[in-house]
Design an enzyme around this catalytic site. Structure first.
Site, mmCIF file in Angstrom:
data_model
loop_
_atom_site.group_PDB
_atom_site.id
_atom_site.type_symbol
_atom_site.label_atom_id
_atom_site.label_comp_id
_atom_site.label_asym_id
_atom_site.label_seq_id
_atom_site.Cartn_x
_atom_site.Cartn_y
_atom_site.Cartn_z
ATOM 1 C CE1 TYR A 14 -3.728 -2.436 0.554
ATOM 2 C CE2 TYR A 14 -2.358 -3.327 2.306
ATOM 3 C CZ TYR A 14 -3.437 -3.432 1.464
ATOM 4 O OH TYR A 14 -4.243 -4.539 1.526
ATOM 5 C CG HIS A 19 -7.048 4.633 1.532
ATOM 6 N ND1 HIS A 19 -7.873 5.726 1.656
ATOM 7 C CD2 HIS A 19 -7.704 3.610 2.135
ATOM 8 C CE1 HIS A 19 -8.971 5.372 2.308
ATOM 9 N NE2 HIS A 19 -8.894 4.101 2.610
ATOM 10 C CG PHE A 63 -4.858 -2.853 7.628
ATOM 11 C CD1 PHE A 63 -4.463 -2.753 6.309
ATOM 12 C CD2 PHE A 63 -4.265 -3.825 8.426
ATOM 13 C CE1 PHE A 63 -3.498 -3.607 5.792
ATOM 14 C CE2 PHE A 63 -3.306 -4.679 7.918
ATOM 15 C CZ PHE A 63 -2.916 -4.578 6.597
ATOM 16 C CG ASN A 65 -11.841 0.171 6.977
ATOM 17 O OD1 ASN A 65 -11.529 1.218 6.395
ATOM 18 N ND2 ASN A 65 -12.444 -0.822 6.356
#
Length: 185
Positions: A14, A19, A63, A65
């Protein structure tokens, strides 16, 4: 004391995705201040000072969330009030590279912000939002985990630099002056 939170997802998969722009801004700021992150169980942290104020920079490793649980641990550890928290994150509703500083607000559907609001019990923290654009043809979940296109990179690099500039300015000059200075197109 100020808590500076960059939102993103851990791991090389990532690292340069849309994001993760919150991580990129905090890494830029840490480099400017000659600070090094240390890894804890749920977050990476470094501390120092800006404009004579003590700061802690964190990148949650839980992460996106579940970012709030890591933020809550640091808030509790240092007894940081919500108004001394600055969260740097991506925003789909802003054009790529656009910067927007806000005093407080809702999550706007951003799962990382939702998690922080739920875990600390307040939405009264400062946001530094960086536009990542939106592609209506690509599902949101896939788009935010994509990398920036080559032609977007100059705007993204400029936005990361301006966002890193905005944080010391917020701390030294206050949120109103920061919004007036950094929210211009």
């Amino acid at each position: 004391m100020w808590l500076l939170v960059g939102l993103g997802n851990p791991g090389s998969r990532y690292a340069k995705t849309r994001h993760n722009i919150g991580f990129l801004v905090l890494e830029e700021l840490a480099d400017r201040q000659d600070l090094e992150f240390r890894e804890k169980t749920d977050y990476k942290i470094c501390d120092g000072s800006i404009e004579g104020e003590k700061i802690a920079l964190i990148e949650p490793l839980t992460f996106m969330n579940r970012s709030g649980s890591a933020v809550r641990k640091v808030v509790d550890r240092f007894a940081i009030p919500p108004e001394n928290i600055i969260v740097v994150h991506d925003d789909l509703d802003l054009e790529t590279g656009r910067l927007k500083v806000r005093r407080r607000g809702s999550s706007g559907g951003h799962k990382g912000l939702e998690s922080i609001i739920q875990c600390i019990g307040s939405s009264d923290f400062i946001r530094v939002k960086i536009g990542i654009g939106r592609d209506q043809r690509v599902p949101v979940e896939k788009f935010v985990l994509s990398r920036f296109a080559k032609e977007e990179l100059p705007a993204v690099k400029e936005a990361i630099s301006r966002a890193a500039d905005s944080i010391p300015f917020i701390i030294s000059e206050g949120i109103e002056k920061a919004m007036n200075r950094f929210n211009k197109k």
